[in-house]
Each structure stands twice: as structure tokens, then as C-alpha cells.
Enzyme design. Structure first.
Site, PDB file in Angstrom:
ATOM      1  N   GLU A 144      -1.418  -9.104   3.036  1.00  0.00           N
ATOM      2  CA  GLU A 144      -1.238  -9.715   4.366  1.00  0.00           C
ATOM      3  C   GLU A 144      -2.561 -10.105   5.016  1.00  0.00           C
ATOM      4  O   GLU A 144      -2.612 -11.013   5.838  1.00  0.00           O
ATOM      5  CB  GLU A 144      -0.449  -8.771   5.291  1.00  0.00           C
ATOM      6  N   CYS A 177       0.820  -1.208   0.000  1.00  0.00           N
ATOM      7  CA  CYS A 177       0.000   0.000   0.000  1.00  0.00           C
ATOM      8  C   CYS A 177       0.863   1.270   0.000  1.00  0.00           C
ATOM      9  O   CYS A 177       1.400   1.615  -1.044  1.00  0.00           O
ATOM     10  CB  CYS A 177      -1.007  -0.038   1.148  1.00  0.00           C
ATOM     11  N   HIS A 220      -3.636  -4.925   0.367  1.00  0.00           N
ATOM     12  CA  HIS A 220      -2.945  -5.509   1.517  1.00  0.00           C
ATOM     13  C   HIS A 220      -3.017  -7.040   1.454  1.00  0.00           C
ATOM     14  O   HIS A 220      -3.941  -7.637   2.024  1.00  0.00           O
ATOM     15  CB  HIS A 220      -3.596  -5.038   2.822  1.00  0.00           C
TER      16      HIS A 220
END
Ligand code: GLN
Length: 546
Positions: free
Chosen positions: A523, A390, A521
Site C-alpha cells: 500500500e 504484513c 506493505h
């Protein structure tokens, strides 16, 4: 009766926060799932914020984002990682959101002239949400974590909801307490008294815990179990020892050694029992055997709270790095670097030579970004594997624009409002929101589809050309500069289906082993049993540097 076949487990905290209530809930979820039950999880946060989106990560840890765009507590990430499935905004509530609903209902005359009161109307709304989230998930068991610790003013109404549910459905509701047993250095003995007080506080709210998870540095001895049993009015076998572990991914296996799953099923009068802990056992064994280290530097800006370093701000990033590492038979050694360091002392970036990979996670605002850009510049020139998430992607685009595309004054509109060189710019609809100060829950949030360019690092990692990833940002690569950037060698390997928004940038492999940034994102979607392809690929390349 509660709705047929629905069971509820409330998890409360005693003594202090930060002792692993979320991971305990997650482990219970994983175990019950392995026993063949359809499980869901809820997090109740006691603060007045309507969601977690407006909080600084150093205040409350990472803001986790769900597929439907809900900005919530980091524990929701733990649940998803252990549950291996996606949750929705129905699984999360805060005091603010509950009051908001009750007040809106009152304004719409839905209480038909009644006096609307904190009790029972607030707990009733809480119960309604728990029941409907369980129904929506078609779950047999719902694990509900009540944020904070007993004794705080903030969570009293949620404990009241637990009490009301338990009174109504005694056979379908359990209450657990996750407590902490300190071993003061000078005393050298594990102390049970704080737990006794915590249970008594819970009792004063009309609730007796059905089991206690005793968190401590070391396992509980028999004497401590007896003491807790006697003073907390509970059976010895309902006191579960939960010592510190090296990795949270050992927890389901460890808890199962204490037969916590069977204990819960018996209490809830649930009979069906599979035992499919194989995947967790394998993961736990694998982690124990790994002895090779991969050194990763994480350069961020949300580390400190007072004099303490707070890695909670980046918990999903940390976990995703772990997942990718375990999958490559490595253990990550993470080093936190506050980007301000490289702003004050730019030549210090040389120390990054000592790392096998560099990650720059998401962030907001001006502070520390020139330090990050220095670090990215070093990673690009020295060919150190780089992953930007990001803001980490946006700043990599800025670095590349400044040093490779001749746009020496390149910046982001977030930092310089009137710049002519905002290679990262604000989206028009976002501009309107900023002007009216409409900040809460208004970023580009949640899951969006993206297309990948064939033959790129991204497409190869995903082994696909269509992906869905979670977002949380207001700014984008400015379409005006895309051509210049591409001409200078930057590849946009992922973009929105209308090709307007750039989702992934990378440098060709011939130029750099791994220089990748994602506007989303990744993750948030990485799981221990299915690591995210981007993190997996990043670590795979970092491994070659060891
Ligand atoms: N501040 C940037 C934006 O709003 C990046 C956000 C982030 O890293 N999550 O676009």
C-alpha cells in the site's frame, strides 16, 4: 537571496486539525509539478517523538514508511501519491529529531562554547534541514507543512523558522493558512470568526499569510470572501474556496479552477508555465463516471478513538484499494470490522459472505488476532478474495498451518514467547534489540529486494520476477516450518534474494481465486496514477464476485 531558484511555501493550519492540510499541500505539489516545476515536500511534526514509529496508530494515524526506512506521518504518503515520486527521511522532521541533532552538536562542541538557545538555534536547524532537503531533491519549490494549528505551543518554533526565512528571503517564501469555516447547524450560516482569530494568532508571531485556503462543507460565497479579506488583511483573490469533495483526487483539478497555481507562481515571481493537468483531469472525470460498487471488508484493530471510528490508521490501505478499484472501473465501499467482534462471536464471520473481498492490514500484538484468524479461515474456505498485509500475511500462514498442515497449535512468537509451534518467529538480530528494549526505528524497515516465483499470481500481477517493496516488521515466517506448509499446499511466491525470508504467500488459483499475503506493505507504493499491481489484481478478482 535564498539559494538561487529555490522557493519555499509554508503551509500552516488554522482553527482545527484534520481539515485536509496534507491533501491541500499535496494538491499544490501536483499543480506546480504539472506547471513544469521540480517540486518537493516536507512535513514537520511538532511532537517530541523522534519519528512516528513508536506511536499507536489510533494516536496519530498510520505510520507511513519511506524507501529508506523512515517511519513518518501519513501525510508523507499523501505527498508521494500526488508527487508520484519517492521522498526520503530528509523530507521529514519532528521536534524530537531537531532537538536531538542540536543536542548532539552541542555535546560535540560544535557550537564552540556558545550558549545554545531555543531561539535561534532550533529554528536555524529547521531552516538548515529545509534548505538541504530542497537541495537534495534538486527541487525548485519546496512545500513545507507545519503540523498542528497556530496557537498551539508545540509548533511555535517551526512558525518562527518560517518567519525567519520570510524576513530573509521575502520574494522566495510564501506562507499559506489552511483554515476551517464551520456552518453550525442551529445557526445555518458559514462563520469566518474562527479564521479571523487564527490569522490574528499567526500575526502575533510576526507572520502575515500570503493566501488562505478556506475549507468548509460548502463553497465560500462572495460575502465570506470579502469578510476574510477585510479582517485578515488579505486580497479577496487570495482567499481560495475549498469545499468538501467526494474524492481527494478531485482536489488538484478543483484548486486549479480557482487558478491557485498561477497565483502562487506570480507571487513567487516564477515565469515558466506549462499546463499539464491532463492526467489529473482524466482521473477526476473517470472517478465521477464510475457507478459500480465493489464491497470490501477491512478487518483490523486500530479503529476507535473514544466513540469515533478512525480510518486514518489505515489510510494508505484505503487509498491503495481505491486506486485498484478505479483502475477496474469500480468504486470501493469499505466496511470496517473490528476483529474483536469475531473473537467474541465467531459465528458472526458468516456475514463476510456479503463482501466481494476481504483485507487484513498490518498490526501488532495479541488483541483481536483470534478474530482475524477466524475471518481468514472463512475467507479461505468460502473462496472469498483475501489480501493480507504484513500481520495479515502472518496470520494467514498461522490459519493455514493450523487447519491444513496439521499444526493445530501454530502461532506467532509475538503472542506466545515459548511456543514450539511459532510458524511466525522473531529474527535473531531483532531478538537482541527486544532484549535491550531498543524499540525505536529498529524493525526491518524500508525497501528490500525480493524475487518472485514464475507463473504465480504474484509474478503475473507484477509482470516481473524482481520487486522492491517497503517493510515494517520484526517477525518472519519460520524457516523450520516452510517445508510442512508447502507440502500442505501453501506457495511462497516471493522471497528475499538469499531465500531465507518469505515475502509473499499464496494459494494456487485452482484452489482459491485469490488468497495472497505479503510480508511487506504494498500500500505504501500505490499511487492514483499508477495503482499497485497486487491491489489491482485483488480488485480484479473481487470484481468477478459482484
Ligand atoms: N507484528 C508483526 C511484526 O512485527 C507485523 C507487523 C505489521 O503488520 N506491520 O512482524
Amino acid at each position: 537571496m535564498a539559494e538561487k531558484n529555490k522557493k519555499y511555501i509554508f503551509v500552516t493550519g488554522g482553527v482545527m486539525s484534520g481539515v485536509g492540510k496534507g491533501t491541500t499541500c499535496s494538491s499544490i505539489i501536483a499543480i506546480l509539478k504539472a506547471k513544469g516545476y521540480k517540486v518537493t515536500a516536507m512535513k514537520i511534526d511538532p511532537y517530541v517523538n523522534v519519528d512516528a514509529g513508536t506511536m499507536n496508530p489510533t494516536e496519530h494515524g498510520e505510520v507511513f514508511v519511506l524507501d529508506d526506512g523512515m517511519e513518518c506521518d501519513q501525510d508523507m504518503g499523501n505527498y508521494e501519491r500526488f508527487l508520484e515520486s519517492d521522498l526520503s527521511s530528509a523530507n521529514y522532521m519532528t521536534t524530537g529529531s531537531v532537538y536531538q541533532t542540536v543536542i548532539e552538536r552541542e555535546r560535540a562542541l560544535k557550537y564552540r562554547g556558545k550558549c545554545v538557545e531555543v531561539v535561534p538555534h532550533i529554528p536555524l536547524e529547521v531552516i538548515k534541514r529545509i534548505e538541504s532537503a530542497t537541495k537534495k531533491a534538486k527541487a525548485e519549490v519546496c512545500v513545507i507543512e507545519i503540523g498542528g494549528t497556530v496557537g498551539e505551543y508545540q509548533n511555535i518554533l517551526f512558525l518562527e523558522a518560517a518567519r525567519m526565512m520570510k524576513i530573509k528571503y521575502p520574494k522566495d517564501v510564501l506562507v499559506a493558512m489552511v483554515s476551517y469555516l464551520p456552518i453550525p447547524d442551529k445557526v445555518g450560516e458559514m462563520k469566518t470568526k474562527p479564521t479571523q482569530y487564527a490569522v490574528r494568532t499567526l500575526n502575533s508571531g510576526g507572520i502575515q499569510p500570503d493566501f488562505i485556503i478556506a475549507r468548509a462543507e460548502r463553497p465560500l460565497d462572495q460575502k465570506r470572501k470579502e469578510k476574510i479579506a477585510t479582517f485578515c488583511n488579505i486580497k479577496e483573490e487570495d482567499v481560495i474556496s475549498a469545499p468538501d469533495v467526494e474524492s481527494v483526487y478531485h482536489l488538484p483539478v478543483n484548486f486549479e479552477k480557482d487558478k491557485i497555481g498561477q497565483m502562487i507562481l506570480t507571487k513567487l515571481e516564477l515565469k515558466k508555465v506549462d499546463n499539464n493537468m491532463k492526467k489529473w483531469n482524466q482521473l477526476s472525470d473517470k472517478i465521477k463516471k464510475i457507478n459500480k460498487i465493489v464491497n470490501i471488508a477491512v478487518i483490523g484493530k486500530y479503529f476507535s478513538t473514544g466513540e469515533f471510528v478512525l480510518s486514518d490508521s489505515y489510510i494508505s490501505v484505503i487509498e491503495a484499494i481505491k486506486h485498484g478499484s478505479y483502475n477496474n472501473n469500480l468504486k470501493p465501499k469499505l466496511t470496517w470490522i473490528d476483529s474483536i467482534t469475531y473473537e467474541k462471536n465467531p459465528s458472526k464471520v458468516e456475514e463476510l459472505k456479503n463482501y466481494d473481498g476481504i483485507v487484513v492490514p498490518g498490526g501488532f500484538g495479541e488483541r483481536g488476532i483470534e478474530g482475524i484468524i477466524n475471518a481468514i479461515n472463512f475467507a479461505r474456505k468460502e473462496k472469498i478474495p483475501y489480501l493480507g498485509l504484513c500481520y495479515g500475511m502472518q496470520l494467514a500462514v498461522i490459519e493455514f498451518a493450523r487447519n491444513m498442515a496439521g499444526l493445530t497449535r501454530a502461532t506467532t512468537r509475538e503472542v506466545k514467547e515459548n511456543s514450539r509451534y511459532a510458524v511466525i518467529d522473531i529474527m535473531p538480530e531483532q531478538m537482541k534489540k527486544m532484549k535491550t528494549k531498543d524499540y525505536g526505528g529498529t524493525m526491518r524497515l524500508g525497501s528490500y529486494k525480493a524475487l518472485l516465483k514464475k507463473g504465480t499470481i504474484a509474478a503475473k500481477a507484477y509482470n516481473d520476477t524482481v520487486i522492491h517493496e517497503r517493510h515494517r516488521h520484526r517477525y518472519e515466517v519460520n524457516p523450520k516450518f516452510i517445508k510442512d506448509l508447502e507440502k500442505a499446499g501453501l506457495v511462497f511466491s516471493g522471497f528475499s534474494p538469499d531465500r531465507k525470508l518469505m515475502e509473499i504467500m499464496e494459494l494456487p488459483k485452482a484452489y482459491h481465486p485469490f488468497f495472497v499475503g505479503t510480508q511487506f506493505h504494498p500500500e505504501f507504493k500505490s499511487r492514483p496514477l499508477s495503482p499497485h499491481p497486487i491491489f489491482n489484481e485483488f480488485i480484479k478478482v473481487a470484481k468477478e464476485q459482484i
